[in-house]
Design a protein around this motif. Structure first.
Motif, PDB file in Angstrom:
ATOM      1  N   GLY A 141       4.364  61.752 -24.680  1.00  0.00           N
ATOM      2  CA  GLY A 141       3.797  63.020 -25.112  1.00  0.00           C
ATOM      3  C   GLY A 141       3.594  64.018 -23.997  1.00  0.00           C
ATOM      4  O   GLY A 141       2.739  64.899 -24.096  1.00  0.00           O
ATOM      5  N   ASN A 142       4.385  63.918 -22.940  1.00  0.00           N
ATOM      6  CA  ASN A 142       4.323  64.871 -21.833  1.00  0.00           C
ATOM      7  C   ASN A 142       5.461  65.882 -21.948  1.00  0.00           C
ATOM      8  O   ASN A 142       6.602  65.520 -22.269  1.00  0.00           O
ATOM      9  N   LEU A 143       5.172  67.126 -21.663  1.00  0.00           N
ATOM     10  CA  LEU A 143       6.188  68.177 -21.636  1.00  0.00           C
ATOM     11  C   LEU A 143       7.116  67.945 -20.458  1.00  0.00           C
ATOM     12  O   LEU A 143       6.674  67.600 -19.355  1.00  0.00           O
ATOM     13  N   THR A 144       8.415  68.128 -20.656  1.00  0.00           N
ATOM     14  CA  THR A 144       9.400  67.965 -19.588  1.00  0.00           C
ATOM     15  C   THR A 144      10.292  69.198 -19.508  1.00  0.00           C
ATOM     16  O   THR A 144      10.474  69.915 -20.483  1.00  0.00           O
ATOM     17  N   GLY A 145      10.860  69.434 -18.324  1.00  0.00           N
ATOM     18  CA  GLY A 145      11.807  70.514 -18.132  1.00  0.00           C
ATOM     19  C   GLY A 145      11.192  71.856 -17.806  1.00  0.00           C
ATOM     20  O   GLY A 145      11.912  72.817 -17.522  1.00  0.00           O
ATOM     21  N   GLN A 146       9.873  71.937 -17.800  1.00  0.00           N
ATOM     22  CA  GLN A 146       9.228  73.232 -17.610  1.00  0.00           C
ATOM     23  C   GLN A 146       9.310  73.740 -16.166  1.00  0.00           C
ATOM     24  O   GLN A 146       9.092  74.928 -15.916  1.00  0.00           O
ATOM     25  N   ASP A 147       9.623  72.840 -15.221  1.00  0.00           N
ATOM     26  CA  ASP A 147       9.704  73.245 -13.811  1.00  0.00           C
ATOM     27  C   ASP A 147      11.136  73.463 -13.346  1.00  0.00           C
ATOM     28  O   ASP A 147      11.373  73.667 -12.151  1.00  0.00           O
ATOM     29  N   ASN A 148      12.097  73.418 -14.268  1.00  0.00           N
ATOM     30  CA  ASN A 148      13.498  73.604 -13.901  1.00  0.00           C
ATOM     31  C   ASN A 148      13.712  75.021 -13.360  1.00  0.00           C
ATOM     32  O   ASN A 148      13.436  76.010 -14.039  1.00  0.00           O
ATOM     33  N   ALA A 149      14.201  75.111 -12.141  1.00  0.00           N
ATOM     34  CA  ALA A 149      14.324  76.408 -11.466  1.00  0.00           C
ATOM     35  C   ALA A 149      15.284  77.337 -12.196  1.00  0.00           C
ATOM     36  O   ALA A 149      15.033  78.547 -12.310  1.00  0.00           O
TER      37      ALA A 149
ATOM     38  N   ALA B  55      14.243  80.960 -13.758  1.00  0.00           N
ATOM     39  CA  ALA B  55      14.941  82.168 -13.305  1.00  0.00           C
ATOM     40  C   ALA B  55      15.582  82.890 -14.482  1.00  0.00           C
ATOM     41  O   ALA B  55      15.597  84.125 -14.545  1.00  0.00           O
ATOM     42  N   GLY B  56      16.106  82.105 -15.444  1.00  0.00           N
ATOM     43  CA  GLY B  56      16.685  82.704 -16.634  1.00  0.00           C
ATOM     44  C   GLY B  56      15.662  83.444 -17.471  1.00  0.00           C
ATOM     45  O   GLY B  56      15.961  84.496 -18.053  1.00  0.00           O
ATOM     46  N   LEU B  57      14.445  82.917 -17.543  1.00  0.00           N
ATOM     47  CA  LEU B  57      13.388  83.605 -18.281  1.00  0.00           C
ATOM     48  C   LEU B  57      13.089  84.957 -17.662  1.00  0.00           C
ATOM     49  O   LEU B  57      12.938  85.962 -18.384  1.00  0.00           O
ATOM     50  N   ASP B  58      13.018  85.016 -16.348  1.00  0.00           N
ATOM     51  CA  ASP B  58      12.797  86.299 -15.677  1.00  0.00           C
ATOM     52  C   ASP B  58      13.927  87.272 -15.988  1.00  0.00           C
ATOM     53  O   ASP B  58      13.698  88.475 -16.216  1.00  0.00           O
ATOM     54  N   LYS B  59      15.146  86.753 -16.013  1.00  0.00           N
ATOM     55  CA  LYS B  59      16.305  87.610 -16.323  1.00  0.00           C
ATOM     56  C   LYS B  59      16.211  88.151 -17.745  1.00  0.00           C
ATOM     57  O   LYS B  59      16.483  89.334 -17.987  1.00  0.00           O
ATOM     58  N   LEU B  60      15.817  87.312 -18.699  1.00  0.00           N
ATOM     59  CA  LEU B  60      15.685  87.757 -20.083  1.00  0.00           C
ATOM     60  C   LEU B  60      14.647  88.867 -20.209  1.00  0.00           C
ATOM     61  O   LEU B  60      14.859  89.855 -20.927  1.00  0.00           O
TER      62      LEU B  60
ATOM     63  N   SER C  24       0.043  75.776 -23.488  1.00  0.00           N
ATOM     64  CA  SER C  24      -0.419  76.285 -22.196  1.00  0.00           C
ATOM     65  C   SER C  24       0.748  76.829 -21.379  1.00  0.00           C
ATOM     66  O   SER C  24       0.644  77.906 -20.761  1.00  0.00           O
ATOM     67  N   PHE C  25       1.859  76.102 -21.370  1.00  0.00           N
ATOM     68  CA  PHE C  25       3.041  76.569 -20.643  1.00  0.00           C
ATOM     69  C   PHE C  25       3.583  77.856 -21.258  1.00  0.00           C
ATOM     70  O   PHE C  25       3.921  78.807 -20.536  1.00  0.00           O
ATOM     71  N   ALA C  26       3.668  77.904 -22.586  1.00  0.00           N
ATOM     72  CA  ALA C  26       4.186  79.097 -23.262  1.00  0.00           C
ATOM     73  C   ALA C  26       3.318  80.315 -22.965  1.00  0.00           C
ATOM     74  O   ALA C  26       3.826  81.419 -22.723  1.00  0.00           O
ATOM     75  N   LYS C  27       1.995  80.130 -22.978  1.00  0.00           N
ATOM     76  CA  LYS C  27       1.091  81.239 -22.657  1.00  0.00           C
ATOM     77  C   LYS C  27       1.258  81.674 -21.198  1.00  0.00           C
ATOM     78  O   LYS C  27       1.334  82.868 -20.902  1.00  0.00           O
ATOM     79  N   GLU C  28       1.305  80.707 -20.296  1.00  0.00           N
ATOM     80  CA  GLU C  28       1.410  81.006 -18.868  1.00  0.00           C
ATOM     81  C   GLU C  28       2.659  81.818 -18.552  1.00  0.00           C
ATOM     82  O   GLU C  28       2.617  82.753 -17.739  1.00  0.00           O
ATOM     83  N   LYS C  29       3.777  81.488 -19.215  1.00  0.00           N
ATOM     84  CA  LYS C  29       5.048  82.141 -18.900  1.00  0.00           C
ATOM     85  C   LYS C  29       5.320  83.366 -19.788  1.00  0.00           C
ATOM     86  O   LYS C  29       6.363  84.008 -19.642  1.00  0.00           O
ATOM     87  N   GLY C  30       4.412  83.676 -20.701  1.00  0.00           N
ATOM     88  CA  GLY C  30       4.556  84.900 -21.485  1.00  0.00           C
ATOM     89  C   GLY C  30       5.527  84.805 -22.638  1.00  0.00           C
ATOM     90  O   GLY C  30       6.076  85.829 -23.077  1.00  0.00           O
ATOM     91  N   PHE C  31       5.739  83.605 -23.177  1.00  0.00           N
ATOM     92  CA  PHE C  31       6.580  83.479 -24.377  1.00  0.00           C
ATOM     93  C   PHE C  31       5.839  84.043 -25.589  1.00  0.00           C
ATOM     94  O   PHE C  31       4.604  84.023 -25.654  1.00  0.00           O
ATOM     95  N   ASP C  32       6.615  84.516 -26.563  1.00  0.00           N
ATOM     96  CA  ASP C  32       6.046  85.125 -27.767  1.00  0.00           C
ATOM     97  C   ASP C  32       5.987  84.150 -28.934  1.00  0.00           C
ATOM     98  O   ASP C  32       5.503  84.514 -30.013  1.00  0.00           O
TER      99      ASP C  32
ATOM    100  N   ASN D 141      15.794  75.252 -22.618  1.00  0.00           N
ATOM    101  CA  ASN D 141      14.951  74.420 -23.436  1.00  0.00           C
ATOM    102  C   ASN D 141      14.016  73.611 -22.557  1.00  0.00           C
ATOM    103  O   ASN D 141      14.279  73.364 -21.388  1.00  0.00           O
ATOM    104  N   VAL D 142      12.900  73.223 -23.185  1.00  0.00           N
ATOM    105  CA  VAL D 142      12.029  72.194 -22.630  1.00  0.00           C
ATOM    106  C   VAL D 142      12.076  71.008 -23.579  1.00  0.00           C
ATOM    107  O   VAL D 142      12.602  71.104 -24.691  1.00  0.00           O
ATOM    108  N   GLY D 143      11.513  69.879 -23.142  1.00  0.00           N
ATOM    109  CA  GLY D 143      11.548  68.682 -23.970  1.00  0.00           C
ATOM    110  C   GLY D 143      10.262  67.892 -23.843  1.00  0.00           C
ATOM    111  O   GLY D 143       9.207  68.435 -23.486  1.00  0.00           O
ATOM    112  N   CYS D 144      10.333  66.605 -24.129  1.00  0.00           N
ATOM    113  CA  CYS D 144       9.156  65.750 -24.056  1.00  0.00           C
ATOM    114  C   CYS D 144       9.605  64.335 -23.756  1.00  0.00           C
ATOM    115  O   CYS D 144      10.754  63.956 -23.999  1.00  0.00           O
ATOM    116  N   ASP D 145       8.665  63.526 -23.244  1.00  0.00           N
ATOM    117  CA  ASP D 145       8.949  62.118 -23.057  1.00  0.00           C
ATOM    118  C   ASP D 145       8.209  61.297 -24.104  1.00  0.00           C
ATOM    119  O   ASP D 145       7.477  61.844 -24.943  1.00  0.00           O
TER     120      ASP D 145
END
Length: 481
Positions: free
Chosen positions: A222-230, A234-239, A280-288, A215-219
């Motif tokens: 209004g800033n996105l948080t958790g998007q840089d969690n390694a 890595a789990g996204l690549d595995k999926l 922007s993050f979802a597009k960059e990482k290829g989420f559907d 998951n990602v979150g917010c503060d």
């Protein structure tokens, strides 16, 4: 929409009714794609937003025309309509307050093989006025993944004054949802990478349609948080590797952000900021797609702010083709109807009640509660628990156990059993029989499908007592027929 700008501009140059292009200097128009997901048999599904900006008073809209040249099969469209939502920039035909409700206007006066023309009379207010091209999709013989694509070829005011339209053929298109039902597991990055790293296999991706990855979150700003969690990345690549060429979608989960969402969603600039960062993050990482699990808006004002946030996310998605969904608790505080209109599907959290937390009768009650919000059945995705809860009134929430823990303790438990004792306390869960009964109801009622919290609580798919195995015997990734 899709590569028909030249066609649209030629028609526009001729004027809406074949007259010379006398453009109205007091009004302009621009177009955007809206929803990317269409459902067979569903009515009034928005595919294009047309913003008409008026600088003078006493302006009257008399007509609009569209080319559907990019549509795969025009007979998929049973009906097309224009809705008007005034100054409200999101589409909701079911909003309780009239000033926020999109209402059908204009009449179709001709329908060619690939054209729609509307005429009527609609007074415009100074400033931005929002119109929506909506379609009903034929329930018969429509094929999944067929495209519905439109270009605005004309906007006319009273006295034959045509409006200059910018971006008449916006990038992208809407697409008919390809499966009979959604099967939507939630999966946590900690389980995927650390606690249960070998549970998921490529076989799973051939049976479920959408995996929501937490998951990602917010503060509070209004800033996105958790998007840089390694571990998360890595789990996204595995999926993606496990999915391979299967048709399953991987959706970004925004999770458990009550404090942050409550703090910033009342601020228009912070809503736009968060929506931009999230998409922007979802597009960059290829989420559907994107799924938002607030837990929970506590009053009408927070639900309304949630609507405004969803509208910003929808707008930021543009022509990406991503879906937008949310997890909803139907028995705590019901969402507004207008929020339901903004979503491609709703994940119904039909669990965590007091006592036996997720019974079959409670599921029926939850479904009827959400139906009263005017959401079509095809968008209702019913939550199934793959975990236990204590039944006592002063429940210890940290005592929840995954279904696999139940089978480890009671390997010979009967499929119809939904109660067991763990550490001296009675626990309720959904056994195989209850899961099948719920899936049968969803299937017979032709609801949108089922959601699972949390998929990593199950046994391996090869195990004879696997809940997913029981579920897939009734509902899985089956093409639209």
């Amino acid at each position: 929409m899709n590569n028909i700008l030249k066609t649209g501009m030629c028609a526009l140059a001729l004027g809406l009714y074949g007259a010379a292009p006398l453009y109205a200097a007091s009004a302009t128009a621009s177009c955007e794609q809206t929803h990317s997901v269409l459902y067979a048999g569903a009515a009034s599904q928005a595919i294009m937003k047309i913003k008409v900006t008026v600088t003078e008073t006493s302006q009257i809209l008399k007509g609009m025309s569209f080319s559907m040249a990019g549509t795969t099969t025009v007979s998929d469209i049973a009906k097309a309509r224009i809705f008007y939502s005034g100054s409200t920039p999101y589409f909701s035909p079911n909003a309780e307050q009239l000033n926020r409700r999109a209402i059908p206007i204009l009449n179709t006066i001709s329908k060619g093989a690939k054209t729609f023309q509307f005429e009527g009379s609609q007074a415009l207010s100074p400033g931005d006025n929002y119109f929506w091209l909506c379609v009903d999709i034929n329930p018969l013989r429509v094929r999944g993944l067929n495209k519905v694509d439109a270009s605005c070829t004309g906007v006319a005011l009273l006295e034959d004054s045509n409006v200059a339209v910018t971006n008449p053929s916006p990038e992208g298109f809407a697409q008919v949802y390809p499966y009979q039902f959604r099967v939507v597991p939630y999966y946590r990055s900690t389980n995927l990478m650390r606690w249960n790293p070998d549970q998921l296999t490529p076989q799973h991706f051939k049976s479920f349609t959408d995996l929501i990855y937490f998951n990602v979150g917010c503060d509070a700003q209004g800033n996105l948080t958790g998007q840089d969690n390694a571990q998360f990345l890595a789990g996204l690549d595995k999926l993606k590797q496990l999915r391979g060429t299967a048709g399953s979608k991987i959706i970004l989960g925004v999770a458990h952000c009550d404090a942050g969402l409550t703090a910033f969603t009342g601020n228009a600039e912070k809503r736009r900021q968060f929506a931009y960062q999230l998409v922007s993050f979802a597009k960059e990482k290829g989420f559907d797609g994107i799924d938002i699990d607030w837990e929970y808006p506590d009053n009408t004002n927070e639900w309304y702010n949630f609507c405004l946030l969803l509208g910003e996310v929808r707008s930021a998605m543009g022509a990406s083709g991503m879906s937008l969904s949310a997890a909803i608790n139907p028995y705590y505080l019901a969402p507004t109807s207008e929020m339901m209109d903004l979503l491609d599907f709703v994940n119904l959290m039909s669990y965590d009640r007091a006592g036996q937390h997720s019974t079959y009768p409670d599921m029926l009650t939850d479904i009827e509660a959400i139906r009263r919000k005017s959401i079509p059945d095809c968008k209702i995705v019913v939550g199934l628990p793959f975990y236990t809860n204590e039944t006592r009134s002063n429940r210890n929430w940290d005592a929840q156990k995954g279904y696999s823990n139940v089978i480890q303790l009671y390997p010979n438990i009967a499929p119809g059993t939904d109660l067991c004792t763990i550490d001296g306390q009675e626990h309720y869960f959904n056994g195989m029989t209850t899961i099948k009964k719920k899936c049968t109801y969803v299937k017979n009622q032709k609801l949108g499908g089922v959601m699972i919290w949390c998929y990593d609580g199950d046994l391996p798919l090869t195990h004879p007592k696997s809940l997913a195995r029981a579920m897939f015997s009734l509902i899985k990734q089956q093409p639209v027929r």
